[in-house]
Motif scaffolding. Structure first.
Motif, short mmCIF file in Angstrom:
data_model
loop_
_atom_site.label_atom_id
_atom_site.label_comp_id
_atom_site.label_asym_id
_atom_site.label_seq_id
_atom_site.Cartn_x
_atom_site.Cartn_y
_atom_site.Cartn_z
N LYS A 58 -2.24 38.03 100.46
CA LYS A 58 -0.86 38.00 100.01
C LYS A 58 -0.82 37.84 98.50
CE LYS A 58 0.96 36.00 104.27
NZ LYS A 58 1.71 34.87 104.88
N GLU A 59 0.08 38.54 97.88
CA GLU A 59 0.19 38.44 96.43
C GLU A 59 1.63 38.62 96.01
OE1 GLU A 59 -0.33 42.69 97.49
OE2 GLU A 59 -1.54 40.92 97.91
N LYS A 60 1.91 38.21 94.78
CA LYS A 60 3.25 38.40 94.23
C LYS A 60 3.50 39.90 94.10
CE LYS A 60 2.57 34.22 91.49
NZ LYS A 60 2.39 33.70 90.12
N SER A 61 4.76 40.27 94.06
CA SER A 61 5.13 41.67 93.93
C SER A 61 4.47 42.29 92.70
CB SER A 61 6.65 41.80 93.82
OG SER A 61 7.02 43.15 93.65
N GLY A 62 3.67 43.33 92.92
CA GLY A 62 3.01 44.02 91.82
C GLY A 62 1.74 43.35 91.34
N GLN A 63 1.39 42.20 91.92
CA GLN A 63 0.19 41.49 91.47
C GLN A 63 -1.06 42.21 91.96
OE1 GLN A 63 -0.36 37.55 93.10
NE2 GLN A 63 -1.52 36.86 91.30
N LYS A 64 -2.00 42.42 91.07
CA LYS A 64 -3.25 43.07 91.42
C LYS A 64 -4.14 42.09 92.19
CE LYS A 64 -2.29 46.93 89.34
NZ LYS A 64 -1.98 48.15 90.14
N THR A 65 -4.96 42.65 93.09
CA THR A 65 -5.85 41.82 93.89
C THR A 65 -7.31 42.17 93.59
OG1 THR A 65 -5.73 43.42 95.71
CG2 THR A 65 -4.20 41.54 95.76
N ALA A 66 -8.15 41.16 93.65
CA ALA A 66 -9.58 41.34 93.39
C ALA A 66 -10.38 40.57 94.41
CB ALA A 66 -9.93 40.87 91.98
N ILE A 67 -11.46 41.17 94.85
CA ILE A 67 -12.43 40.51 95.74
C ILE A 67 -13.72 40.35 94.97
CG2 ILE A 67 -13.95 40.89 97.72
CD1 ILE A 67 -11.56 42.08 99.19
N ILE A 68 -14.31 39.17 95.07
CA ILE A 68 -15.61 38.93 94.46
C ILE A 68 -16.58 38.55 95.56
CG2 ILE A 68 -16.93 37.47 92.87
CD1 ILE A 68 -14.46 37.33 91.11
N VAL A 69 -17.71 39.25 95.62
CA VAL A 69 -18.73 39.00 96.64
C VAL A 69 -19.81 38.13 96.02
CG1 VAL A 69 -20.36 40.04 98.24
CG2 VAL A 69 -18.24 41.25 97.65
N GLY A 70 -19.83 36.87 96.41
CA GLY A 70 -20.84 35.94 95.89
C GLY A 70 -20.25 34.91 94.96
N ALA A 71 -20.61 33.65 95.15
CA ALA A 71 -20.08 32.55 94.34
C ALA A 71 -21.14 31.92 93.46
CB ALA A 71 -19.44 31.49 95.25
N GLY A 72 -22.00 32.79 92.89
CA GLY A 72 -22.92 32.30 91.87
C GLY A 72 -22.16 32.09 90.57
N VAL A 73 -22.87 31.72 89.51
CA VAL A 73 -22.18 31.42 88.25
C VAL A 73 -21.38 32.62 87.75
CG1 VAL A 73 -24.23 31.99 86.86
CG2 VAL A 73 -22.46 30.51 85.90
N GLY A 74 -21.93 33.83 87.88
CA GLY A 74 -21.19 35.01 87.46
C GLY A 74 -19.94 35.23 88.27
N GLY A 75 -20.02 34.97 89.58
CA GLY A 75 -18.87 35.16 90.45
C GLY A 75 -17.75 34.18 90.19
N VAL A 76 -18.08 32.88 90.05
CA VAL A 76 -17.02 31.89 89.87
C VAL A 76 -16.39 32.02 88.48
CG1 VAL A 76 -18.09 30.30 91.52
CG2 VAL A 76 -18.62 30.06 89.10
N ALA A 77 -17.19 32.38 87.47
CA ALA A 77 -16.64 32.54 86.12
C ALA A 77 -15.72 33.76 86.06
CB ALA A 77 -17.77 32.67 85.09
N THR A 78 -16.14 34.86 86.68
CA THR A 78 -15.31 36.06 86.71
C THR A 78 -14.04 35.83 87.50
OG1 THR A 78 -17.31 37.43 86.55
CG2 THR A 78 -15.29 38.53 87.26
N ALA A 79 -14.14 35.10 88.58
CA ALA A 79 -12.96 34.78 89.40
C ALA A 79 -11.92 34.03 88.57
CB ALA A 79 -13.37 33.96 90.62
N ALA A 80 -12.38 33.02 87.84
CA ALA A 80 -11.44 32.22 87.03
C ALA A 80 -10.81 33.08 85.94
CB ALA A 80 -12.19 31.03 86.42
N ARG A 81 -11.60 33.93 85.31
CA ARG A 81 -11.07 34.78 84.23
C ARG A 81 -10.01 35.75 84.77
NH1 ARG A 81 -13.47 34.99 79.33
NH2 ARG A 81 -15.42 33.83 79.00
N LEU A 82 -10.33 36.43 85.88
CA LEU A 82 -9.39 37.41 86.41
C LEU A 82 -8.12 36.73 86.94
CD1 LEU A 82 -11.71 39.99 88.21
CD2 LEU A 82 -10.71 40.09 85.91
N ALA A 83 -8.27 35.55 87.52
CA ALA A 83 -7.08 34.83 87.99
C ALA A 83 -6.19 34.44 86.83
CB ALA A 83 -7.51 33.59 88.78
N LYS A 84 -6.81 34.01 85.73
CA LYS A 84 -6.01 33.69 84.55
C LYS A 84 -5.29 34.94 84.02
CE LYS A 84 -5.97 32.14 79.81
NZ LYS A 84 -6.70 31.91 78.56
N ALA A 85 -5.94 36.10 84.15
CA ALA A 85 -5.35 37.35 83.66
C ALA A 85 -4.24 37.87 84.57
CB ALA A 85 -6.43 38.41 83.52
#
Length: 571
Positions: free
Chosen positions: A2-29
């Motif tokens: 579920k997302e806000k109207s027009g909100q882009k969605t992203a899936i990240i496979v893996g919660a290593g350091v690269g995954g969690v850092a990218t997740a936080a960045r994209l969520a902020k964006a």
């Protein structure tokens, strides 16, 4: 999702350091981000092992390039301090123990290093050490500017004039060992200043000279340890991401990347349960070689990645001791006498060396909470070859049989006997109350690491920059990668820098603004006394021209003086 109207969605496979850092960045964006992780914990290899009051770092146990960590949190509108993460400086950096009873102490303290270097290399040795540090500093600054903060999406990316003009200064075609040999004249110190290539899972006789930047950051910036263990940094990134709306689904394996009917676009993921989750974009933080061979349709690219040279693996011991071992410091290195041969055994035969070098970490020296009072928890990393791939067409030539049970036994016995012989510690095996072991097979099984290679693909010249797998799939749109085997490379701070590159690339796909990179502080007015008055740099042409003019002027002046005073003055 579920997302806000027009909100882009992203899936990240893996919660290593690269995954969690990218997740936080994209969520902020502005993205609605969901992270899927097969294990019940985040951090991947940057996770913790607990046993009866003992705490062990499963993977990395020392932190380098601290400014990259500070930058990541700053980009997320917070700080390490605000998130309760404390970095503690390890001083000295290491104690290196040799078989002849001698030891060497690596430190950020210049006066201590002067004494240590001059002890073996004489009075002029320290000046040569400073020359080595100067070269390593150049490698460091150029690499941060032109590698860690720029993407290389094609061979043409390497043709940037801003990069090419510095290429030779990075010494990519010489090994770390050959560069160190120009500054250190004793074999002892050549080993002291080259063993760090193991951070990249490479032999110092093969690793490009560029990577002396690792020695520089240790000697200039120091080695740090996050209080509470390395995972405290990952946990903080997870919390920040969750504040921005990231959802974590742990113990949830992804079986494949979902593609559009023409296989030209990633549209989501298929879970092991059969559930299909759709998204506007997919970022893979799983091991790259594993992802291409297991999450995507088989392709020539997948086969070629398996043929690329991989980093080494390790036999890692996690020992709970019933007492302290005072002879050991926080970070200890034990180097093999047969230095080059030991690396050949790892990288050419894919075995444990007959006399292995190894690293010993005692986290309770710097963080007492890592073990019960009056006791020590010890982490031992013994570099060994990766798993041999006997599948037809793999490109790996099997030169020897790998008996991991025998190699683990040999590693354990060698570590105990070597520590006791070189440090004076006694009856280590008698003090051991609990042992946990990671082998190449467990690295592969738990973390999906291809061949159990703990640092992903190798960092030889043809495995870096434009030659390294890209952060974006070459033929599938909306499919991106972040992690050790993609650009810019392996190591926690390097992957952290890579998460910014990947995040920027994802935002470019949608034409979205990058909500970081701008200073939150108002630029301070520069006082007159602090203004920089550097002399202008002269080109080689200008230097040659000025030299010619100088010679001509001096010749003319000499002629005039001769005319006025007579030749006798000049005899």
């Amino acid at each position: 999702m579920k997302e806000k109207s027009g909100q882009k969605t992203a899936i990240i496979v893996g919660a290593g350091v690269g995954g969690v850092a990218t997740a936080a960045r994209l969520a902020k964006a502005g993205f609605k981000v969901t992270v899927f992780e097969k294990n019940e914990f985040t951090g991947g290899r940057c996770s913790l092992i607990h046993h009866a009051g003992y705490r062990f770092d499963q993977g990395p146990s020392l932190l380098l390039l601290p400014h990259l960590f500070h930058e990541a949190f700053h980009d997320l509108d917070t700080s390490l301090e605000a998130e309760g993460v404390e970095f503690m400086k390890c001083e000295p950096n290491y104690n290196l123990w040799f078989s002849d009873g001698e030891s060497f102490e690596l430190s950020t303290d210049v006066s201590r290093m002067k004494d240590e270097v001059e002890k073996w290399e004489g009075k002029d040795g320290f000046e040569r050490y400073l020359g080595f540090l100067q070269e390593a500093h150049r490698h460091y600054e150029l690499s941060v500017t032109h590698v860690l903060k720029k993407n290389y999406t094609s061979l043409f990316s390497m043709a940037r004039p801003s990069f090419l003009r510095h290429l030779l200064a990075l010494h990519p075609f010489e090994s770390i060992y050959s560069r160190a040999s120009k500054y250190f004249w004793t074999e002892r110190l050549r080993r002291v200043f080259t063993f760090g290539s193991m951070y990249m899972g490479m032999s110092p006789f093969d690793a490009p000279g560029t990577y002396s930047l690792l020695q520089y950051t240790e000697l200039a910036e120091g080695i740090w340890y996050p209080k509470g263990g390395f995972h405290s940094v990952i946990a903080a990134l997870v919390r920040v991401g969750e504040r921005y709306g990231v959802t974590y689904r742990l113990s949830t394996s992804v079986s494949s990347i979902q593609l559009s009917p023409n296989s030209r676009r990633a549209t989501g993921v298929v879970l092991d349960s059969g559930e299909v989750i759709s998204a506007d974009i997919v970022i893979v933080n799983a091991d790259l070689v594993y992802a291409y061979n297991n999450l995507l349709p088989q392709s020539s690219k997948a086969a070629s990645l398996q043929k690329r040279s991989a980093s080494c693996s390790s036999i890692s011991f996690y020992w709970a001791m019933n007492r302290t071992i005072p002879e050991l410091t926080t970070h200890n290195i034990f180097l093999a006498d047969d230095y080059r041969e030991s690396f050949d055994d790892i990288f050419k035969k894919q075995l444990i060396p007959s006399q292995p070098s190894f690293y010993v970490n005692v986290p309770s020296r710097i963080d007492p909470a890592a073990a019960p009072e009056g006791k020590d928890g010890i982490v031992v990393l013994v570099p060994v070859g990766h798993l041999l791939d006997e599948k037809e067409g793999s490109g790996i030539k099997v030169e020897s049989k790998q008996d991991w049970e025998a190699m683990v036994t040999k590693a354990r016995e060698t570590v105990f006997s070597t520590i006791e012989a070189r440090t004076g510690a006694q009856d280590l095996q008698g003090a051991l109350v609990k042992e946990i072991v990671n082998t190449p097979q467990s690295w592969k099984d738990v973390f999906n690491l291809d061949k159990g290679a703990i640092l992903g693909l190798s960092h030889s010249f043809f495995n870096v920059l434009s030659f390294r797998p890209s952060t974006k799939h070459s033929s599938i749109d909306r499919l991106h990668f972040v992690g050790a085997s993609t650009h810019p490379g392996t190591g926690v701070p390097i992957v952290l820098a890579g998460s910014k590159i990947t995040s920027d690339q994802v935002l470019d796909v949608f034409g979205m603004e990058k909500p970081w990179g701008r200073s939150v502080k108002k630029k301070a007015k520069v006082k007159k006394i602090d203004k920089v008055h550097a002399l202008p740099m002269l080109s080689n042409f200008h230097i040659a021209w000025l030299t010619l003019v100088f010679v001509m002027v001096m010749a003319a002046l000499r002629f005039d003086v001769l005319e006025g005073l007579g030749e006798g003055v000049w005899r």
